[in-house]
Design a protein around this motif. Structure first.
Motif, PDB file in Angstrom:
ATOM      1  N   LEU A  34       0.869  -1.169   0.000  1.00  0.00           N
ATOM      2  CA  LEU A  34       0.000   0.000   0.000  1.00  0.00           C
ATOM      3  C   LEU A  34       0.907   1.219   0.000  1.00  0.00           C
ATOM      4  O   LEU A  34       1.673   1.439   0.940  1.00  0.00           O
ATOM      5  N   ALA A  35       0.828   1.992  -1.062  1.00  0.00           N
ATOM      6  CA  ALA A  35       1.714   3.141  -1.253  1.00  0.00           C
ATOM      7  C   ALA A  35       0.919   4.447  -1.209  1.00  0.00           C
ATOM      8  O   ALA A  35      -0.314   4.453  -1.254  1.00  0.00           O
ATOM      9  N   SER A  36       1.653   5.540  -1.124  1.00  0.00           N
ATOM     10  CA  SER A  36       1.053   6.867  -1.259  1.00  0.00           C
ATOM     11  C   SER A  36       0.949   7.190  -2.740  1.00  0.00           C
ATOM     12  O   SER A  36       1.939   7.065  -3.474  1.00  0.00           O
ATOM     13  N   ASP A  37      -0.242   7.573  -3.174  1.00  0.00           N
ATOM     14  CA  ASP A  37      -0.447   7.879  -4.589  1.00  0.00           C
ATOM     15  C   ASP A  37       0.565   8.917  -5.059  1.00  0.00           C
ATOM     16  O   ASP A  37       0.785   9.930  -4.392  1.00  0.00           O
ATOM     17  N   GLY A  38       1.201   8.655  -6.182  1.00  0.00           N
ATOM     18  CA  GLY A  38       2.271   9.520  -6.696  1.00  0.00           C
ATOM     19  C   GLY A  38       3.640   8.904  -6.572  1.00  0.00           C
ATOM     20  O   GLY A  38       4.582   9.316  -7.258  1.00  0.00           O
ATOM     21  N   TYR A  39       3.791   7.915  -5.665  1.00  0.00           N
ATOM     22  CA  TYR A  39       5.062   7.206  -5.534  1.00  0.00           C
ATOM     23  C   TYR A  39       5.385   6.504  -6.860  1.00  0.00           C
ATOM     24  O   TYR A  39       4.497   5.987  -7.517  1.00  0.00           O
ATOM     25  N   PRO A  40       6.631   6.522  -7.341  1.00  0.00           N
ATOM     26  CA  PRO A  40       7.858   6.900  -6.652  1.00  0.00           C
ATOM     27  C   PRO A  40       8.312   8.344  -6.897  1.00  0.00           C
ATOM     28  O   PRO A  40       9.458   8.675  -6.591  1.00  0.00           O
ATOM     29  N   GLU A  41       7.454   9.180  -7.436  1.00  0.00           N
ATOM     30  CA  GLU A  41       7.855  10.578  -7.685  1.00  0.00           C
ATOM     31  C   GLU A  41       7.435  11.457  -6.516  1.00  0.00           C
ATOM     32  O   GLU A  41       8.069  11.462  -5.475  1.00  0.00           O
ATOM     33  N   SER A  42       6.345  12.188  -6.647  1.00  0.00           N
ATOM     34  CA  SER A  42       5.933  13.081  -5.566  1.00  0.00           C
ATOM     35  C   SER A  42       4.689  12.533  -4.879  1.00  0.00           C
ATOM     36  O   SER A  42       3.787  12.006  -5.534  1.00  0.00           O
ATOM     37  N   TYR A  43       4.651  12.640  -3.571  1.00  0.00           N
ATOM     38  CA  TYR A  43       3.522  12.141  -2.791  1.00  0.00           C
ATOM     39  C   TYR A  43       3.478  12.896  -1.461  1.00  0.00           C
ATOM     40  O   TYR A  43       4.467  13.478  -1.011  1.00  0.00           O
ATOM     41  N   GLU A  44       2.319  12.859  -0.826  1.00  0.00           N
ATOM     42  CA  GLU A  44       2.131  13.550   0.442  1.00  0.00           C
ATOM     43  C   GLU A  44       2.309  12.590   1.608  1.00  0.00           C
ATOM     44  O   GLU A  44       2.036  11.395   1.508  1.00  0.00           O
ATOM     45  N   LYS A  45       2.782  13.132   2.713  1.00  0.00           N
ATOM     46  CA  LYS A  45       2.949  12.358   3.949  1.00  0.00           C
ATOM     47  C   LYS A  45       1.978  12.884   5.004  1.00  0.00           C
ATOM     48  O   LYS A  45       1.259  13.843   4.786  1.00  0.00           O
ATOM     49  N   GLY A  46       1.985  12.228   6.154  1.00  0.00           N
ATOM     50  CA  GLY A  46       1.209  12.708   7.281  1.00  0.00           C
ATOM     51  C   GLY A  46      -0.265  12.355   7.253  1.00  0.00           C
ATOM     52  O   GLY A  46      -1.062  12.945   7.979  1.00  0.00           O
ATOM     53  N   LYS A  47      -0.662  11.376   6.431  1.00  0.00           N
ATOM     54  CA  LYS A  47      -2.063  10.972   6.337  1.00  0.00           C
ATOM     55  C   LYS A  47      -2.366   9.917   7.407  1.00  0.00           C
ATOM     56  O   LYS A  47      -1.646   8.922   7.538  1.00  0.00           O
ATOM     57  N   ALA A  48      -3.440  10.110   8.148  1.00  0.00           N
ATOM     58  CA  ALA A  48      -3.806   9.192   9.224  1.00  0.00           C
ATOM     59  C   ALA A  48      -4.153   7.809   8.672  1.00  0.00           C
ATOM     60  O   ALA A  48      -4.859   7.691   7.665  1.00  0.00           O
ATOM     61  N   ILE A  49      -3.652   6.773   9.338  1.00  0.00           N
ATOM     62  CA  ILE A  49      -3.913   5.384   8.945  1.00  0.00           C
ATOM     63  C   ILE A  49      -4.907   4.784   9.935  1.00  0.00           C
ATOM     64  O   ILE A  49      -4.709   4.840  11.151  1.00  0.00           O
ATOM     65  N   THR A  50      -5.976   4.188   9.427  1.00  0.00           N
ATOM     66  CA  THR A  50      -6.974   3.553  10.280  1.00  0.00           C
ATOM     67  C   THR A  50      -7.125   2.079   9.913  1.00  0.00           C
ATOM     68  O   THR A  50      -6.823   1.671   8.794  1.00  0.00           O
ATOM     69  N   GLY A  51      -7.574   1.297  10.869  1.00  0.00           N
ATOM     70  CA  GLY A  51      -7.869  -0.109  10.628  1.00  0.00           C
ATOM     71  C   GLY A  51      -6.747  -1.076  10.943  1.00  0.00           C
ATOM     72  O   GLY A  51      -6.908  -2.284  10.746  1.00  0.00           O
ATOM     73  N   LEU A  52      -5.629  -0.591  11.449  1.00  0.00           N
ATOM     74  CA  LEU A  52      -4.502  -1.482  11.720  1.00  0.00           C
ATOM     75  C   LEU A  52      -4.851  -2.547  12.759  1.00  0.00           C
ATOM     76  O   LEU A  52      -4.312  -3.659  12.728  1.00  0.00           O
ATOM     77  N   GLU A  53      -5.779  -2.209  13.653  1.00  0.00           N
ATOM     78  CA  GLU A  53      -6.175  -3.172  14.688  1.00  0.00           C
ATOM     79  C   GLU A  53      -6.873  -4.398  14.108  1.00  0.00           C
ATOM     80  O   GLU A  53      -6.980  -5.443  14.768  1.00  0.00           O
ATOM     81  N   ASN A  54      -7.323  -4.311  12.867  1.00  0.00           N
ATOM     82  CA  ASN A  54      -8.007  -5.447  12.242  1.00  0.00           C
ATOM     83  C   ASN A  54      -7.093  -6.657  12.039  1.00  0.00           C
ATOM     84  O   ASN A  54      -7.566  -7.768  11.798  1.00  0.00           O
ATOM     85  N   PHE A  55      -5.776  -6.424  12.111  1.00  0.00           N
ATOM     86  CA  PHE A  55      -4.823  -7.522  11.933  1.00  0.00           C
ATOM     87  C   PHE A  55      -4.514  -8.239  13.238  1.00  0.00           C
ATOM     88  O   PHE A  55      -3.892  -9.303  13.210  1.00  0.00           O
ATOM     89  N   ASP A  56      -4.925  -7.667  14.357  1.00  0.00           N
ATOM     90  CA  ASP A  56      -4.611  -8.254  15.653  1.00  0.00           C
ATOM     91  C   ASP A  56      -5.219  -9.645  15.777  1.00  0.00           C
ATOM     92  O   ASP A  56      -6.426  -9.844  15.592  1.00  0.00           O
ATOM     93  N   GLY A  57      -4.367 -10.609  16.075  1.00  0.00           N
ATOM     94  CA  GLY A  57      -4.836 -11.964  16.309  1.00  0.00           C
ATOM     95  C   GLY A  57      -5.251 -12.728  15.068  1.00  0.00           C
ATOM     96  O   GLY A  57      -5.785 -13.843  15.175  1.00  0.00           O
TER      97      GLY A  57
END
Length: 422
Positions: free
Chosen positions: A334-357
């Motif tokens: 999962l990449a930031s749109d625009g990679y590998p050239e220009s892309y924005e950072k600092g975007k909040a990531i949600t749903g990571l807890e769905n991988f727990d267990g």
């Protein structure tokens, strides 16, 4: 024992996840690490190229083993610094890491010792390179000599593209000093396979195979990236004759050649192969785990990773029975749109807890950081979503299902990872 991992990407997260399962690890550190690695290790604010600070930390915290994940510190000589201070470290010394640090060195080594690879020429003068291209067979491949974040190999389908590549590498210096010398080599056709190998200087043991997708867009279109996804094993490497050829004509001869040159190789040797009509040939060598290949190979490894690494350091790898699960794994980046050239950072990531267990599912952080209590994007490649399955078909289905569990603004991925191989 206390273990320190040096690096900050998805590869290091995969290493950390494997090390965290080891019965030998009391405390796990990672420098500098990332927001995902922080879930299994204590992250330390020391850069990967700050060799003395890292060695000081290892001494002060009684680190029994340091694992170098990244190419740049290996090529820069971090292993030499640690060994000079009596610290136990996993990875090749500077003179052996040259096999990745210089494409020219690697090609000349293969030529000298008869290891199959593409025909090539070396240039330090852009005008001479341009003159050579006028009579060269197209398509053709141009490679920066030095490290270029996995993006220094340019496949040129026309003469104009090849001339533009000379400008990019040697005149515009897109990859800095890495383009002072270039390798111009014949374009090989066939199936591309990656095989990572554990090495103790004498013995070499290949792991299960993998296959990477380098291009940014579906159907292998777009710019080269550090890797947009990978799968393991490669169905094209299953043939026993191919494996035997690689072991007898490529892997062992490479180890023997490095030893003969006084560059004994200990650590991980990554061998990029092209399965041509004339047999397997070497595309490239790397001196560390591949990224994202580590994210599909390590989850399938049955051995305790610390046991294997210690055997490499101690010269007892021949006593290790290296084993992998009889299944498959697929990783989708999962990449930031625009990679590998220009892309924005600092975007909040949600749903990571769905991988727990979730057994058989992994979210490896590549470009993330914690900011005000929230995990946010901090790079072009953000997350590696890996899933296992009975075979590639099931693993692919599981991986793409899992990509929907997590969200962030400008999330981008290829939709065809492993699609042609299931």
């Amino acid at each position: 024992m206390n273990v320190l991992i040096v690096g900050s990407g998805g590869r290091e997260h995969a290493i950390a996840a494997s090390a965290a399962k080891s019965g030998h690890v009391d405390k796990l550190y990672c420098a500098p690490g990332n927001a995902g690695i922080a879930s299994v290790a204590e992250c330390v604010d020391i850069g990967a190229m700050e060799f003395d600070k890292l060695a000081d930390f290892a001494e002060e915290h009684e680190v029994g083993l340091t694992i170098i994940g990244m190419d740049e510190p290996l090529v820069g000589g971090i292993v030499d610094v640690f060994e000079e201070r009596g610290l136990r470290v996993f990875g090749p010394r500077k003179n052996a890491a040259m096999i990745e640090g210089s494409k020219v060195f690697a090609k000349d080594l293969m030529k000298k010792y008869g290891i199959p690879t593409a025909a090539y020429e070396i240039f330090t003068d852009p005008e001479e390179a341009l003159a050579y291209l006028e009579t060269a067979k197209i398509p053709i491949v141009l490679k920066a000599d030095g490290l270029a974040l996995g993006k220094g190999a340019l496949v040129c389908n026309t003469l104009d593209e090849a001339k533009a590549a000379v400008k990019t590498l040697m005149l515009d210096k897109q990859f800095g000093d890495a383009g002072d010398r270039i390798v111009v080599e014949e374009f090989m056709t066939g199936r591309e396979v990656s095989v990572l190998c554990y090495c103790d200087g004498t013995c070499i043991k290949p792991m299960t195979s993998a296959q990477d997708h380098k291009r940014a867009k579906d159907n292998d279109e777009g710019l080269n990236t550090g890797g947009m996804g990978t799968f393991s094993p490669s169905p094209f490497y299953d043939d026993k004759e191919i494996q035997k050829f690689c072991e007898t004509k490529i892997y062992r001869p490479t180890m023997d050649a490095m030893k003969a040159e006084g560059r004994e190789f200990t650590g991980i040797l990554f061998v990029g192969l092209m399965l041509t009509e004339d047999g397997p040939k070497v595309l490239e060598y790397n001196a560390r785990f591949g990224d994202p290949e580590a994210q599909v190979v390590l989850p399938r490894m049955k051995n305790d990773i610390i046991d294997v690494m210690n055997a490499c350091i101690d010269g007892t790898l021949d006593q290790v029975d290296l084993q992998f699960e009889d299944n498959a794994a697929v990783c989708v980046i999962l990449a930031s749109d625009g990679y590998p050239e220009s892309y924005e950072k600092g975007k909040a990531i949600t749903g990571l807890e769905n991988f727990d267990g979730k057994e058989g599912y992994y979210v490896f952080h590549a470009g993330t950081k914690e900011e005000d209590g929230q995990i946010v994007t901090n790079g072009g490649r953000v997350l590696g979503i890996t899933a296992k399955g009975r075979d590639l078909t099931e693993a692919r289905k599981n991986a793409y299902a899992a990509t929907e569990w997590v969200s962030f603004e400008n999330k981008y991925m290829r939709r065809d990872i492993a699609i042609n191989f299931v």
